[in-house]
Write a protein that holds these residues in place. Structure first.
Motif, PDB file in Angstrom:
ATOM      1  N   ASP A 101      30.791  42.273  57.248  1.00  0.00           N
ATOM      2  CA  ASP A 101      30.577  41.531  56.011  1.00  0.00           C
ATOM      3  C   ASP A 101      31.249  40.161  56.095  1.00  0.00           C
ATOM      4  O   ASP A 101      32.056  39.889  56.986  1.00  0.00           O
ATOM      5  CB  ASP A 101      31.157  42.286  54.807  1.00  0.00           C
ATOM      6  N   GLU A 102      30.912  39.331  55.111  1.00  0.00           N
ATOM      7  CA  GLU A 102      31.524  38.002  55.009  1.00  0.00           C
ATOM      8  C   GLU A 102      31.973  37.763  53.584  1.00  0.00           C
ATOM      9  O   GLU A 102      31.340  38.199  52.622  1.00  0.00           O
ATOM     10  CB  GLU A 102      30.514  36.920  55.414  1.00  0.00           C
ATOM     11  N   VAL A 103      33.107  37.073  53.432  1.00  0.00           N
ATOM     12  CA  VAL A 103      33.619  36.675  52.135  1.00  0.00           C
ATOM     13  C   VAL A 103      33.697  35.154  52.095  1.00  0.00           C
ATOM     14  O   VAL A 103      34.038  34.510  53.098  1.00  0.00           O
ATOM     15  CB  VAL A 103      35.003  37.314  51.853  1.00  0.00           C
ATOM     16  N   HIS A 105      34.859  34.961  57.200  1.00  0.00           N
ATOM     17  CA  HIS A 105      34.947  34.208  55.949  1.00  0.00           C
ATOM     18  C   HIS A 105      34.521  32.765  56.176  1.00  0.00           C
ATOM     19  O   HIS A 105      34.557  32.263  57.306  1.00  0.00           O
ATOM     20  CB  HIS A 105      36.361  34.241  55.377  1.00  0.00           C
ATOM     21  N   GLN A 106      34.112  32.131  55.113  1.00  0.00           N
ATOM     22  CA  GLN A 106      33.828  30.697  55.095  1.00  0.00           C
ATOM     23  C   GLN A 106      34.473  30.096  53.854  1.00  0.00           C
ATOM     24  O   GLN A 106      34.655  30.780  52.839  1.00  0.00           O
ATOM     25  CB  GLN A 106      32.323  30.420  55.042  1.00  0.00           C
ATOM     26  N   LEU A 107      34.801  28.807  53.951  1.00  0.00           N
ATOM     27  CA  LEU A 107      35.299  28.059  52.803  1.00  0.00           C
ATOM     28  C   LEU A 107      34.185  27.179  52.266  1.00  0.00           C
ATOM     29  O   LEU A 107      33.431  26.589  53.040  1.00  0.00           O
ATOM     30  CB  LEU A 107      36.497  27.199  53.198  1.00  0.00           C
ATOM     31  N   TYR A 108      34.058  27.117  50.950  1.00  0.00           N
ATOM     32  CA  TYR A 108      33.040  26.266  50.344  1.00  0.00           C
ATOM     33  C   TYR A 108      33.693  25.204  49.462  1.00  0.00           C
ATOM     34  O   TYR A 108      34.856  25.348  49.042  1.00  0.00           O
ATOM     35  CB  TYR A 108      32.021  27.095  49.554  1.00  0.00           C
ATOM     36  N   THR A 166      26.942  37.940  53.392  1.00  0.00           N
ATOM     37  CA  THR A 166      27.908  37.649  52.334  1.00  0.00           C
ATOM     38  C   THR A 166      27.938  38.793  51.331  1.00  0.00           C
ATOM     39  O   THR A 166      26.921  39.112  50.707  1.00  0.00           O
ATOM     40  CB  THR A 166      27.572  36.337  51.610  1.00  0.00           C
ATOM     41  N   ARG A 167      29.089  39.356  51.160  1.00  0.00           N
ATOM     42  CA  ARG A 167      29.254  40.490  50.246  1.00  0.00           C
ATOM     43  C   ARG A 167      30.064  40.111  49.013  1.00  0.00           C
ATOM     44  O   ARG A 167      29.883  40.670  47.946  1.00  0.00           O
ATOM     45  CB  ARG A 167      29.950  41.637  50.986  1.00  0.00           C
ATOM     46  N   LEU A 168      30.972  39.127  49.162  1.00  0.00           N
ATOM     47  CA  LEU A 168      31.907  38.786  48.086  1.00  0.00           C
ATOM     48  C   LEU A 168      32.157  37.290  48.057  1.00  0.00           C
ATOM     49  O   LEU A 168      32.315  36.663  49.104  1.00  0.00           O
ATOM     50  CB  LEU A 168      33.231  39.529  48.294  1.00  0.00           C
ATOM     51  N   VAL A 169      32.182  36.731  46.845  1.00  0.00           N
ATOM     52  CA  VAL A 169      32.542  35.327  46.635  1.00  0.00           C
ATOM     53  C   VAL A 169      33.740  35.285  45.694  1.00  0.00           C
ATOM     54  O   VAL A 169      33.729  35.892  44.618  1.00  0.00           O
ATOM     55  CB  VAL A 169      31.380  34.527  46.018  1.00  0.00           C
ATOM     56  N   TRP A 170      34.793  34.582  46.125  1.00  0.00           N
ATOM     57  CA  TRP A 170      35.945  34.366  45.253  1.00  0.00           C
ATOM     58  C   TRP A 170      35.791  33.043  44.501  1.00  0.00           C
ATOM     59  O   TRP A 170      35.369  32.034  45.080  1.00  0.00           O
ATOM     60  CB  TRP A 170      37.241  34.336  46.062  1.00  0.00           C
ATOM     61  N   LEU A 171      36.159  33.063  43.235  1.00  0.00           N
ATOM     62  CA  LEU A 171      36.161  31.874  42.392  1.00  0.00           C
ATOM     63  C   LEU A 171      37.585  31.656  41.878  1.00  0.00           C
ATOM     64  O   LEU A 171      38.327  32.610  41.661  1.00  0.00           O
ATOM     65  CB  LEU A 171      35.215  32.041  41.202  1.00  0.00           C
TER      66      LEU A 171
END
Length: 414
Positions: A102-104, A129-132, A148-153
């Motif tokens: 997975d990716e976050v 992981h990647q940074l946006y 992509t499984r999870l996005v942090w805000l």
């Protein structure tokens, strides 16, 4: 005469039980590892997952159940689990929903330890992981992939205080079927409701049409309010997601101390009053800083011109003049001053103590090397040295006098 063994046994198995009906402003504190069952049959049929019974201290007591329910109500969620710190909340979410392959995605201005978690343990588990760009929903959308499984805000971002287009970020995640989790420590369930971003929920406690999936909260800050408790919470609205997190929480053996839970319970009734007081002090100090020539840029979401101010207004201030903001802001000190001068300014402060965290009664200050924390210098930030301030509950006038004396000593006017 020394006590007999029978005396000791009678102390342990004393027949007295206090009567029911005792009520007081504060809830009782229940400490337990072992929980008694009247019969084997009762032991086998008890269920802790829905809070209908007690089985073991790690799975909940009246004290922790009460705190979980109150925190869920505060943020507009339906279920809550408690963990030993805010960082533990972030880590538990990741471990519960992410698997190898997975990716976050994280915003580039994310809380540093959350980035470190992705770069360390998650990478070791085969999770990438990647940074946006936190100010670009388009950049977020472009980085979401089938993995992509999870996005942090974060709202606002850690240290540099940019407030993102939170609603649009959530829409991007919803459209692509990706879980979105919010670090809601700054908002604290008071500046906005993470499970009702548009304010259109039909009844209290109901999920709105635009909502995050998970809210992680460092209770160390405003819910505690004393700078003396480490605790975190994970709040959800969807039962299946909650159970996924709850079972991971159980398997990791995470728990909180009853006395710590009591401290947060005792502080919760005053959280709104304290939050507003911190907010008012921060705005007064931020306005003072804005007038100082040493200030190259003020970073406070409630101030016009601060990155993301319009997004703060859309989520936190639907009626003009009513929006709330935490007692936290940053100042970009003019680049003509060296890091050593800025450090000396911080050292010279008397009331502001040098220390991490925020939300307690004492004002804090920390200078940061922002360049080392980001992939590149953000275009919306002016060059300089960033200093973050957390306001306590001291007199505004006294805090300004303290800032001014340190400013004159080490950062003389232009």
């Amino acid at each position: 005469m020394s006590p007999t063994q029978r005396d000791i046994t009678s102390l342990i198995h004393h027949p007295y039980t206090p009567p029911d009906g005792f009520a007081a402003p504060q809830l009782g504190v229940f400490k337990a590892s072992t929980v008694y069952f009247p019969t084997v049959a009762d032991m086998r049929q008890r269920e802790w997952k829905d809070k209908s019974a007690y089985t073991y201290g790690l799975h909940g007591t009246p004290t922790t159940y009460s705190l979980e329910e109150r925190l869920g109500s505060l943020e507009g969620g339906a279920q809550c689990v408690l963990v030993p710190s805010g960082l533990a909340a972030l880590a538990t979410v990741a471990l519960a929903v992410l698997h190898s392959g997975d990716e976050v995605l994280l915003p580039d201005n994310a809380y540093g330890p959350n980035k470190a978690l992705a770069e360390g343990e998650l990478r070791h588990y085969g999770i990438t992981h990647q940074l946006y760009d936190p100010m670009s929903p388009q950049d977020l959308a472009s980085k979401i992939s089938p993995r992509t499984r999870l996005v942090w805000l974060e709202a606002p971002g850690s240290v540099s205080m940019e407030f993102p287009d939170l609603a649009e970020m959530v829409r991007v995640c919803q459209a692509r079927g990706v879980l979105c989790a919010l670090d809601n420590t700054w908002g604290a369930g008071l500046a906005f409701k993470p499970f009702d971003l548009l304010g259109d929920a039909p009844a209290p406690g109901e999920r709105g049409s635009l909502a995050v999936d998970i809210s992680a909260h460092a209770l160390t800050k405003y819910p505690s309010g004393g700078g003396d408790v480490l605790m975190g919470s994970i709040i959800t609205h969807e039962p299946g997601l909650h159970m996924t997190i709850k079972l991971c929480h159980m398997r990791l053996g995470l728990g909180v101390a009853a006395n710590d839970a009591e401290t947060v319970l005792r502080s919760l009734p005053s959280i709104a009053l304290r939050y507003k007081a911190h907010d008012q002090t921060a705005r007064a100090l931020a306005a003072w800083w804005q007038a100082q020539p040493q200030c190259a840029q003020l970073l406070h979401p409630a101030f016009e011109g601060s990155p993301g101010h319009v997004h703060w207004r859309s989520v936190c201030e639907r009626t003009p003049g009513t929006g709330l903001a935490a007692g936290l802001f940053s100042v970009m000190i003019n680049a003509r001053y060296s890091q050593a001068q800025v450090d000396a300014f911080c050292d010279h402060l008397k009331l502001f103590k040098i220390g991490y965290s925020w939300g307690g009664p004492v004002s804090l200050v920390v200078p940061y090397d922002l360049g080392a924390m980001r992939r590149g210098w953000p275009a919306h930030l002016k060059r300089g040295t960033l200093v973050r301030f957390s306001t306590g509950l001291e007199s505004v006038d006294d805090l300004i006098l303290d800032l001014n004396q340190a400013l004159q000593a080490h950062l003389p006017g232009l």
